[in-house]
Design an enzyme around this catalytic site. Structure first.
Site, PDB file in Angstrom:
ATOM      1  N   ILE A 102       0.817  -1.297  -0.010  1.00 50.43           N
ATOM      2  CA  ILE A 102       0.160   0.077  -0.013  1.00 50.43           C
ATOM      3  C   ILE A 102       0.847   1.288   0.037  1.00 50.43           C
ATOM      4  O   ILE A 102       0.450   2.242  -0.457  1.00 50.43           O
ATOM      5  CB  ILE A 102      -1.143  -0.168   1.288  1.00 50.43           C
ATOM      6  CG1 ILE A 102      -2.050   0.826   1.036  1.00 50.43           C
ATOM      7  CG2 ILE A 102      -0.114   0.236   2.325  1.00 50.43           C
ATOM      8  CD1 ILE A 102      -3.260   0.665   2.108  1.00 50.43           C
ATOM      9  N   ASN A 114      11.485  -8.494   7.260  1.00 48.26           N
ATOM     10  CA  ASN A 114      11.669  -7.865   8.489  1.00 48.26           C
ATOM     11  C   ASN A 114      11.203  -8.675   9.655  1.00 48.26           C
ATOM     12  O   ASN A 114       9.892  -9.163   9.475  1.00 48.26           O
ATOM     13  CB  ASN A 114      10.994  -6.472   8.117  1.00 48.26           C
ATOM     14  CG  ASN A 114      11.740  -5.518   7.370  1.00 48.26           C
ATOM     15  OD1 ASN A 114      12.855  -5.766   6.980  1.00 48.26           O
ATOM     16  ND2 ASN A 114      10.694  -4.709   6.828  1.00 48.26           N
ATOM     17  N   GLY A 157      12.199  -4.083  11.933  1.00 49.12           N
ATOM     18  CA  GLY A 157      11.543  -3.340  11.452  1.00 49.12           C
ATOM     19  C   GLY A 157      10.061  -4.019  10.996  1.00 49.12           C
ATOM     20  O   GLY A 157       9.210  -3.290  10.180  1.00 49.12           O
ATOM     21  N   HIS A 179       5.612 -11.905   5.944  1.00 50.59           N
ATOM     22  CA  HIS A 179       5.494 -11.530   4.613  1.00 50.59           C
ATOM     23  C   HIS A 179       7.206 -11.077   4.074  1.00 50.59           C
ATOM     24  O   HIS A 179       7.841 -10.672   4.544  1.00 50.59           O
ATOM     25  CB  HIS A 179       4.743 -10.269   4.695  1.00 50.59           C
ATOM     26  CG  HIS A 179       5.223  -9.214   5.589  1.00 50.59           C
ATOM     27  ND1 HIS A 179       4.824  -9.285   7.004  1.00 50.59           N
ATOM     28  CD2 HIS A 179       5.859  -7.960   5.289  1.00 50.59           C
ATOM     29  CE1 HIS A 179       5.236  -8.060   7.370  1.00 50.59           C
ATOM     30  NE2 HIS A 179       5.932  -7.344   6.422  1.00 50.59           N
TER      31      HIS A 179
HETATM   32  P1  5GP Z   1       6.985  -4.530   7.512  1.00 47.32           P
HETATM   33  O1  5GP Z   1       7.243  -3.336   8.221  1.00 47.32           O
HETATM   34  O2  5GP Z   1       6.051  -5.279   8.576  1.00 47.32           O
HETATM   35  O3  5GP Z   1       8.088  -5.582   7.092  1.00 47.32           O
HETATM   36  O4  5GP Z   1       5.978  -4.291   6.423  1.00 47.32           O
HETATM   37  C1  5GP Z   1       4.581  -4.070   6.396  1.00 47.32           C
HETATM   38  C2  5GP Z   1       4.256  -3.606   5.210  1.00 47.32           C
HETATM   39  O5  5GP Z   1       2.569  -3.805   4.812  1.00 47.32           O
HETATM   40  C3  5GP Z   1       4.631  -2.088   4.979  1.00 47.32           C
HETATM   41  O6  5GP Z   1       5.281  -2.052   3.715  1.00 47.32           O
HETATM   42  C4  5GP Z   1       2.963  -1.608   4.689  1.00 47.32           C
HETATM   43  O7  5GP Z   1       3.312  -0.282   3.932  1.00 47.32           O
HETATM   44  C5  5GP Z   1       2.517  -2.773   4.046  1.00 47.32           C
HETATM   45  N1  5GP Z   1       0.670  -2.569   4.522  1.00 47.32           N
HETATM   46  C6  5GP Z   1       0.382  -2.269   5.842  1.00 47.32           C
HETATM   47  N2  5GP Z   1      -0.926  -2.115   5.633  1.00 47.32           N
HETATM   48  C7  5GP Z   1      -1.500  -2.670   4.396  1.00 47.32           C
HETATM   49  C8  5GP Z   1      -2.675  -3.035   3.696  1.00 47.32           C
HETATM   50  O8  5GP Z   1      -3.706  -2.534   4.286  1.00 47.32           O
HETATM   51  N3  5GP Z   1      -2.722  -3.191   2.372  1.00 47.32           N
HETATM   52  C9  5GP Z   1      -1.207  -3.326   1.874  1.00 47.32           C
HETATM   53  N4  5GP Z   1      -1.345  -3.780   0.603  1.00 47.32           N
HETATM   54  N5  5GP Z   1      -0.228  -3.203   2.447  1.00 47.32           N
HETATM   55  C10 5GP Z   1      -0.238  -2.880   3.543  1.00 47.32           C
END
Ligand code: 5GP
Ligand code: ZN
Length: 111
Positions: A29, A84, A90, A97
Site C-alpha cells: 500500500i 523484516n 522493522g 511477509h
Molecule cells: P513490515 O514493516 O512489517 O515489514 O511491512 C509491512 C508492510 O505492509 C509495509 O510495507 C506496509 O506499507 C504494508 N501494509 C500495511 N498495511 C497494508 C494494507 O492494508 N494493504 C497493503 N497492501 N499493504 C499494507
C-alpha cells in the site's frame, strides 16, 4: 483475525497478483520502489522467528514464488527480497511477509 489474514481471506480486497493454495502476492500500500510486492503465506505465521520444521517448506515456496513473480514483473536487472523480523527488524505487521522490491538500484546496507 490479523490484517494479512483478512487480506488472504478476501475480507479486505487487494489486487491479487499471484496466488495458489499456500501463498498470496499483492502490491504494498506504501510502495518503496517502482515494484513493491508483498508475498504472504495464507496460513498465519507470526514471523520468520516462529519457523518450525512444519513451516520450513512453505518458506522455500515463498522464496521460489518471489523469484517467479520477479521474472513475471520483468525485473531482469535484479531486485531485493526482504523479510523484516521483530522490532529491531522493522516488522510492523505480525504476519510473516516477504517484500519484493525492484525497478531501482537498492542501497546497502539497508537502514
Ligand atoms: P513490515 O514493516 O512489517 O515489514 O511491512 C509491512 C508492510 O505492509 C509495509 O510495507 C506496509 O506499507 C504494508 N501494509 C500495511 N498495511 C497494508 C494494507 O492494508 N494493504 C497493503 N497492501 N499493504 C499494507
Ligand atoms: Zn495473520
Amino acid at each position: 483475525m490479523c490484517l494479512f489474514c483478512k487480506i488472504a481471506a478476501n475480507t479486505i480486497p487487494v489486487t491479487r497478483l499471484y496466488e495458489d493454495d499456500q501463498v498470496l502476492a499483492f502490491p504494498d500500500i506504501n510502495p518503496q520502489a517502482a515494484t513493491h510486492i508483498l508475498i504472504i503465506p495464507k496460513q498465519h505465521l507470526q514471523s520468520l522467528a516462529h519457523t518450525t520444521a512444519e513451516t520450513a517448506p512453505l518458506l522455500g515456496h515463498l522464496l521460489a514464488t518471489a523469484a517467479k513473480i520477479a521474472q513475471q514483473q520483468g525485473l531482469a536487472n535484479g531486485y531485493r527480497t526482504v523479510i523484516n523480523t521483530g522490532p529491531d527488524g522493522g516488522q510492523t505487521v505480525d504476519h510473516l511477509h516477504l517484500h519484493l522490491l525492484g525497478g531501482r538500484h537498492m542501497g546497502w546496507p539497508p537502514g
